[in-house]
Design a protein around this motif. Structure first.
Motif, PDB file in Angstrom:
ATOM      1  N   ALA A 110     -88.560 -14.382  -9.559  1.00  0.00           N
ATOM      2  CA  ALA A 110     -87.524 -13.723 -10.077  1.00  0.00           C
ATOM      3  C   ALA A 110     -87.302 -12.599  -9.014  1.00  0.00           C
ATOM      4  CB  ALA A 110     -87.881 -12.933 -11.412  1.00  0.00           C
ATOM      5  N   ALA A 111     -87.996 -12.004  -8.365  1.00  0.00           N
ATOM      6  CA  ALA A 111     -87.886 -11.072  -7.430  1.00  0.00           C
ATOM      7  C   ALA A 111     -86.956 -11.808  -6.234  1.00  0.00           C
ATOM      8  CB  ALA A 111     -89.012 -10.559  -6.911  1.00  0.00           C
ATOM      9  N   TYR A 112     -87.303 -12.904  -6.015  1.00  0.00           N
ATOM     10  CA  TYR A 112     -86.626 -13.700  -4.989  1.00  0.00           C
ATOM     11  C   TYR A 112     -85.304 -14.180  -5.251  1.00  0.00           C
ATOM     12  CZ  TYR A 112     -85.870 -16.953  -1.117  1.00  0.00           C
ATOM     13  OH  TYR A 112     -85.239 -17.618   0.032  1.00  0.00           O
ATOM     14  N   ALA A 113     -85.014 -14.329  -6.548  1.00  0.00           N
ATOM     15  CA  ALA A 113     -83.774 -14.695  -6.996  1.00  0.00           C
ATOM     16  C   ALA A 113     -82.883 -13.449  -6.922  1.00  0.00           C
ATOM     17  CB  ALA A 113     -83.791 -15.091  -8.434  1.00  0.00           C
ATOM     18  N   CYS A 114     -83.418 -12.248  -7.380  1.00  0.00           N
ATOM     19  CA  CYS A 114     -82.699 -10.973  -7.162  1.00  0.00           C
ATOM     20  C   CYS A 114     -82.229 -10.590  -5.793  1.00  0.00           C
ATOM     21  CB  CYS A 114     -83.377  -9.882  -7.764  1.00  0.00           C
ATOM     22  SG  CYS A 114     -83.640 -10.001  -9.946  1.00  0.00           S
ATOM     23  N   ALA A 115     -83.271 -10.655  -5.068  1.00  0.00           N
ATOM     24  CA  ALA A 115     -82.957 -10.561  -3.421  1.00  0.00           C
ATOM     25  C   ALA A 115     -81.977 -11.448  -2.903  1.00  0.00           C
ATOM     26  CB  ALA A 115     -84.302 -10.375  -2.779  1.00  0.00           C
ATOM     27  N   ALA A 116     -82.040 -12.478  -3.249  1.00  0.00           N
ATOM     28  CA  ALA A 116     -81.223 -13.620  -2.762  1.00  0.00           C
ATOM     29  C   ALA A 116     -79.689 -13.582  -3.202  1.00  0.00           C
ATOM     30  CB  ALA A 116     -81.517 -15.156  -3.272  1.00  0.00           C
ATOM     31  N   GLY A 117     -79.700 -13.029  -4.594  1.00  0.00           N
ATOM     32  CA  GLY A 117     -78.400 -12.564  -5.153  1.00  0.00           C
ATOM     33  C   GLY A 117     -77.524 -11.617  -4.400  1.00  0.00           C
TER      34      GLY A 117
END
Length: 431
Positions: free
Chosen positions: A141-148
């Motif tokens: 979830a953290a990776y998805a937010c940072a990627a967004g």
């Protein structure tokens, strides 16, 4: 001979996997299929249901032409390094034209847009990732937010240079939760690996059908997730319950290995050895193992005092928090079980990619492909382990694979000392 590569675990091989295999060959217009398959321990930190030779037989019987083993130094890793090791193995063969992976997205375009923004880690990405982790999000979830955030920043920078500003909705959305979905996450990292390796392998993706990766229940549809099938087998005590959802060769192989005491394998077969190591190692020694971070060694020691029963499930229940996913904790326990330390198995050690290509099995067509591979491969091709090649790759190479086989075989019932050394005498499976 046009050849498509796929990355698999086949735990066990089911009808959804068969669909992916057939569609991979079709969409890539391929004549042959090469599968990179995890060995005895898998990406989610679990022992495989059946050993790597049995799962190789499943693959060959259902249409794979050549099966290669993903070294354990990559097979029990987060998505980034699991994908990197898999793609690097396919790249090193010198015979792969295409890569086809399953995804929840079922569309390469949003994945390609994400890759373009992330292939050269954007400024601030690592900082944002740390911030999201500190907020209590799981790593996916953290990776998805940072990627967004990186994609939005990239679009903003492009607009400053005169390019039209694509809103997140017009591109792939401010909601980047799709990246956190298991197969999308792996697909993104397969694509990142292709770019970083400057590979000419052509990517394709196929949308996941019917059952989701984590779906725990079967339905009246012939496709069910591997998670649901393992649960069904455990609840009924019979592999026959899985028959509607798996190809006939898979059923026959699982029935044979069950009768021989080699399946179904699961964490509870390893719990005594794992608990022994957890009790014997000091917190400082535990902290040297891969994925033991942020004081997790102390949490493990504390959890041992509160176990209600000698089971890995009970241990996981004591360890889990909002921050630590079950998958992360299972991988951590696997690293401890297999003696995977941070120095030999961490990112710095495995960043150069695998140092050999291990062949587990092949069909008649795969044998022809193997001949081509021996001429073109960038790495040594290993058919069986012997005195000359036993040390390939150092501590995290073939020696780690043979140790994993020994640990896995020690949990067979009945126990057989010869099974612990199968890497040294087991010839590749042939169909």
């Amino acid at each position: 001979m046009r050849t498509v590569g796929i990355v698999v675990e086949y735990n066990p091989m089911h009808n959804g996997h068969l669909y992916h295999l057939q569609q991979s060959k079709k969409c890539a217009s391929a004549d042959a299929v090469v599968a990179v398959m995890s060995g005895h321990f898998l990406q989610r930190g679990e022992p495989a249901l059946a050993d790597k030779w049995a799962r190789t037989e499943m693959a060959l019987a259902n249409g794979v032409d050549l099966v290669l083993e993903l070294p354990v130094s990559y097979s029990v890793q987060p998505a980034e390094w699991f994908a990197y090791g898999s793609v690097a193995t396919l790249q090193a063969t010198g015979v792969i034209d295409a890569l086809c992976f399953g995804s929840e997205q079922g569309d390469l375009r949003p994945i390609e847009q994400a890759v373009a923004a992330l292939v050269k880690e954007p400024i601030g990405f690592a900082r944002r990732l740390r911030e999201e982790l500190k907020s209590g999000r799981s790593y996916p979830a953290a990776y998805a937010c940072a990627a967004g955030r990186a994609l939005i920043d990239g679009a903003t920078e492009d607009s400053k240079k005169g390019a039209p500003l694509h809103s997140a909705e017009a591109a792939i959305g401010t909601d980047m939760d799709w990246i956190a979905q298991p197969n999308n996450s792996l697909g993104l990292h397969y694509m990142l690996a292709l770019r970083r390796l400057q590979s000419d392998i052509e990517p394709f993706t196929i949308g996941r059908q019917q059952a989701g990766y984590h779906d725990a229940n079967v339905s009246d549809h012939p496709i069910a997730s591997a998670t649901a099938l393992r649960r069904l087998w455990a609840e009924t005590g019979s592999v026959q319950a899985c028959a509607p959802y798996i190809p006939q060769p898979t059923l026959q192989i699982l029935e044979r290995d069950t009768a021989d005491g080699r399946a179904p394998m699961g964490w509870d077969r390893f719990v005594r050895e794992l608990l022994y190591r957890l009790h014997m190692l000091s917190p400082e020694a535990l902290a040297q193992h891969l994925e033991v971070t942020e004081g997790l060694e102390h949490r493990i020691k504390h959890a041992l005092q509160h176990l209600r029963e000698p089971s890995v499930e009970s241990l996981l229940n004591e360890l889990k928090t909002k921050r630590y996913t079950r998958t992360k904790l299972q991988r951590t326990l696997t690293h401890i079980l297999l003696h995977h330390d941070k120095f030999h198995f961490g990112p710095d050690a495995i960043a150069q990619g695998p140092s050999y290509i291990r062949v587990l099995g092949f069909s008649a067509q795969g044998q022809m492909l193997l001949k081509r591979m021996k001429k073109r491969a960038e790495l040594p091709v290993v058919l069986s382990v012997n005195r000359e090649n036993a040390g390939l790759g150092g501590v995290s190479g073939l020696p780690a694979d043979t140790r994993a086989t020994a640990v896995y075989a020690n949990a067979f019932a009945p126990w057989n000392t010869r099974a612990a050394f199968r890497d040294y005498y087991e010839a590749p499976r042939r169909i």
